[in-house]
Write a protein that holds these residues in place. Structure first.
Motif: not given
Length: 182
Positions: A159-174, A106-119
């Protein structure tokens, strides 16, 4: 007359075998059997000849039908329909609420679909409707990922799911770079 035919390579055969097996088990509602095979493949780090993880291929096959329907909803720009399609995977999790394998599907299905929405666009460049759908699916995947620690589960899949979620994580404030004068 002979027509030359190219036999599939061992990688293609192995990949297709595991994808087909995952799809078959999901279609049969044999989530417990899928979970057993997923865990065995993960625990033993089974790989195809081309080094693709067998557990990930089983999970990909298991979500293939749902993803095909959900992707159709994305193409028609129907976010509610896409969510409803993936809700079927959530129902599979109800039978095994603490099963990392069904949650991973289910988690990877949501990641895959999020990426489809993003294109091909960065998340910040999406229309509001697409951005909302992208965010919703990534949040749902994160909710599922929060249940399982990849290290505690000894799970490359999580670990793959965690890495995939990084693209949606807010970046650190620099902090702005400082200039020093010598």
């Amino acid at each position: 007359m002979e027509i030359p035919v190219c036999d599939p390579c061992p990688e293609t055969e192995a990949r297709d075998k595991h994808l087909t097996r995952g799809r078959f088990l999901a279609r049969q509602d044999a989530w417990d059997r899928l979970a057993t095979e997923f865990h065995t493949a993960e625990r033993n780090r089974h790989m195809t000849p081309g080094l693709l993880p067998v557990a990930a291929l089983l999970a990909s096959g298991a979500r293939a039908d749902a993803m095909a329907a959900a992707r159709g909803a994305v193409q028609r720009t129907e976010p509610r329909r896409a969510r409803a399609v993936l809700a079927a995977l959530d129902l599979a999790m109800e039978d095994q609420p603490d099963c990392p394998a069904t949650a991973f599907v289910a988690a990877m299905a949501h990641v895959d679909l999020a990426r489809d929405w993003r294109g091909a666009s960065p998340p910040g460049g999406l229309s509001p409707q697409r951005r909302d759908a992208y965010d919703w699916h990534m949040r749902r995947a994160a909710e599922l990922a929060d249940r399982y620690d990849p290290f505690e589960c000894e799970s490359p899949a999580w670990a793959e799911v965690r890495c995939a979620l990084l693209e949606a994580a807010p970046g650190p404030a620099c902090a702005p770079p400082t200039t020093s004068r010598i």
